[in-house]
Design an enzyme around this catalytic site. Structure first.
Site, PDB file in Angstrom:
ATOM      1  N   SER A  25     -10.004  -0.605   6.936  1.00  0.00           N
ATOM      2  CA  SER A  25      -9.528  -0.582   5.637  1.00  0.00           C
ATOM      3  C   SER A  25      -8.541  -1.716   5.065  1.00  0.00           C
ATOM      4  O   SER A  25      -8.189  -1.642   3.972  1.00  0.00           O
ATOM      5  CB  SER A  25      -8.376   0.592   5.732  1.00  0.00           C
ATOM      6  OG  SER A  25      -9.055   1.857   5.386  1.00  0.00           O
ATOM      7  N   SER A  37      -9.759   1.960   2.843  1.00  0.00           N
ATOM      8  CA  SER A  37      -8.818   2.476   1.974  1.00  0.00           C
ATOM      9  C   SER A  37      -7.880   1.792   1.295  1.00  0.00           C
ATOM     10  O   SER A  37      -7.411   2.131   0.381  1.00  0.00           O
ATOM     11  CB  SER A  37      -8.003   3.575   2.650  1.00  0.00           C
ATOM     12  OG  SER A  37      -7.459   3.007   3.865  1.00  0.00           O
ATOM     13  N   LYS A  75       0.998  -1.175  -0.004  1.00  0.00           N
ATOM     14  CA  LYS A  75      -0.207  -0.023  -0.008  1.00  0.00           C
ATOM     15  C   LYS A  75       0.941   1.156   0.033  1.00  0.00           C
ATOM     16  O   LYS A  75       1.921   1.311   0.650  1.00  0.00           O
ATOM     17  CB  LYS A  75      -0.733   0.129   1.477  1.00  0.00           C
ATOM     18  CG  LYS A  75      -2.043   1.180   1.396  1.00  0.00           C
ATOM     19  CD  LYS A  75      -3.016   0.897   2.579  1.00  0.00           C
ATOM     20  CE  LYS A  75      -3.709   1.929   2.686  1.00  0.00           C
ATOM     21  NZ  LYS A  75      -4.943   1.728   3.792  1.00  0.00           N
TER      22      LYS A  75
HETATM   23  N1  GLN Z   1     -13.295   4.293   6.208  1.00  0.00           N
HETATM   24  C1  GLN Z   1     -12.489   4.604   7.507  1.00  0.00           C
HETATM   25  C2  GLN Z   1     -12.081   5.956   7.541  1.00  0.00           C
HETATM   26  O1  GLN Z   1     -12.359   6.662   6.493  1.00  0.00           O
HETATM   27  C3  GLN Z   1     -11.500   3.774   7.898  1.00  0.00           C
HETATM   28  C4  GLN Z   1     -10.142   4.010   7.102  1.00  0.00           C
HETATM   29  C5  GLN Z   1      -8.973   3.216   7.542  1.00  0.00           C
HETATM   30  O2  GLN Z   1      -9.152   2.163   8.107  1.00  0.00           O
HETATM   31  N2  GLN Z   1      -7.996   3.542   7.113  1.00  0.00           N
HETATM   32  O3  GLN Z   1     -11.834   6.459   8.462  1.00  0.00           O
END
Ligand code: GLN
Length: 445
Positions: free
Chosen positions: A151, A127, A52
């Protein structure tokens, strides 16, 4: 490695899973392994993987999905990245993600949307959408993601792959671009449960650079993987099957519960009454931490520097205005507001209290049970551009956020389909008991 890169590049014309490919280093590394010969005791030796783009890779663009870092080439590898290298894996590229890991669809990336390989009109989740999509498309056998509120698990669910968010502290966060430091955790995303355990073996352990990394012994996560679930006690929290969860998703998870019963586990309904406040508390705490973590991107210490500025104040304001996207700005405003004098008690402190309540709920259930079984997400993958309202987007993580609140390990495992789109089931374990999760997931797979 050459073939993997070729294949991934071809797939990427459709799915845009990668922000950049690292062909030169990958080939060099592969040639070195060719020279030495593959280490027969090390199953990861020579395996192409993807990382990532919020993980620092020495000399290689690390953008975190943001314009702010669109020319950032770190001078070091992060610890997890380094450990993957030591294990012999070959990084072929950096995967697309929501900007600074803020999002659930990979649509907030500065580098365009990633598509879900099961249906190109659908999001891959986020994400870590690029990592999930790359694994699902067959580009790589394993990718690393990061999980702050879901995410790793949510995109794993949307792409029909296995995604593990380890216990907070299991994997070093050194060299992971910080979003919300008390939640962030790196973990493996793979096609199979066993591959996942192998990769977690490689990246776990205490790291002197990250004082929140744990010195708890790292077991071999593959060791008990085939022991089955006989005698295991599994809890089904009723609040995770409520309003907003699709009927098909519920059905798939309840049928997984039946399968566990047939295999000799006890599965019983329990209650986690405070989990429903998870999203509300998370969207105070995570943006607060983010607003602090993102202060360093001011165009001087780190990040994009505006060419329009005429003085120092303008340099800060313009660099940040140009470099950050809308969602990141929204989080910074939410966070600075919640932390400001006069509002701290009403928001941040309250949210921290809710967090404690959520932790206590889990502790109570884990007195009597080994694992918690839930859907990973309320629905299967949604359409690109479908969720325009941030609150609707935030609700996507309602089932994954509680495990981050409590620092618990959680994994998403493929559990069927609805309208040709994958459904994920989530297994949540006791702190540092990833092993039991792998055991149960392997038995199900
Ligand atoms: N979707 C959640 C957010 O927008 C979690 C994102 C994540 O786990 N990095 O914060």
């Amino acid at each position: 490695t050459k073939q993997a890169i070729e294949n991934a590049k071809k797939n990427d014309k459709n799915i845009n899973a990668f922000i950049s490919f690292d062909e030169e280093n990958a080939i060099k590394q592969a040639q070195e392994i060719d020279k030495k010969g593959i280490d027969p005791d090390n199953v990861l030796s020579g395996i192409p993987v993807a990382l990532k783009d919020n993980m620092l890779t020495k000399g290689v663009l690390t953008s975190a999905g943001s314009k702010m870092l669109s020319n950032f080439k770190p001078v070091i590898d992060g610890t997890a990245v380094e450990k993957m290298k030591e294990a012999g894996t070959i990084n072929i590229g950096k995967t697309n993600m929501d900007e600074f890991a803020m999002g659930s669809s990979t649509e907030t990336s500065y580098y365009g949307d990633t598509k879900n390989p099961w249906n190109l009109d659908k999001v891959p989740g986020g994400s870590s959408g690029g990592s999930a999509s790359a694994v699902a498309a067959g580009d790589v056998l394993a990718a690393l993601g990061s999980d702050t509120g879901g995410s790793i698990r949510q995109p794993a669910a949307f792409n029909g792959i296995v995604g593990m968010k380890p216990t907070y502290g299991r994997v070093s966060r050194w060299g992971l671009i910080a979003f919300a430091s008390s939640f962030d955790q790196i973990g493996p995303m793979t096609r199979t449960v066993k591959d996942n355990a192998v990769v977690l073996n490689a990246i776990s352990g205490k790291d002197e650079h990250d004082m929140t990394s744990s010195d708890k012994e790292v077991p071999d996560f593959t060791a008990n993987i085939d022991k089955g679930v006989k005698g295991m006690k599994i809890a089904l929290p009723k609040e995770y099957f409520g309003e907003g969860v699709d009927e098909d998703v519920k059905k798939a998870i309840l049928s997984a519960a039946d399968k566990y019963r047939e295999m000799g586990a006890t599965v019983e309904e329990v209650s986690l009454p405070n989990s429903k406040y998870g999203v509300a508390a998370y969207y105070i705490i995570a943006p607060s931490e983010a607003s602090s973590n993102l202060q360093r991107y001011d165009g001087i210490r780190f990040g994009h520097r505006s060419k329009e500025a005429k003085n120092l104040e303008e340099l800060y304001v313009k660099s940040r205005s140009e470099g950050f996207g809308d969602e990141v700005k929204r989080r910074i405003m939410l966070g600075t507001y919640s932390l400001s004098a006069g509002f701290f008690d009403a928001y941040f402190k309250k949210a921290a209290e809710v967090r404690t309540k959520i932790i206590e709920d889990f502790q109570k259930v884990f007195k009597d049970y080994d694992l918690i079984l839930t859907p990973t997400t309320p629905t299967t993958a949604f359409g690109i551009n479908e969720k325009k309202d941030p609150l609707t987007m935030y609700m996507n993580d309602v089932l994954t956020i509680p495990a981050n609140m409590a620092g618990l390990p959680g994994m998403s495992v493929p559990a069927g389909f609805s309208n040709d789109l994958p459904i994920g089931m989530q297994l949540i374990g006791k702190p540092f008991d990833e092993q039991t999760i792998y055991q149960a997931a392997y038995a199900f797979e």
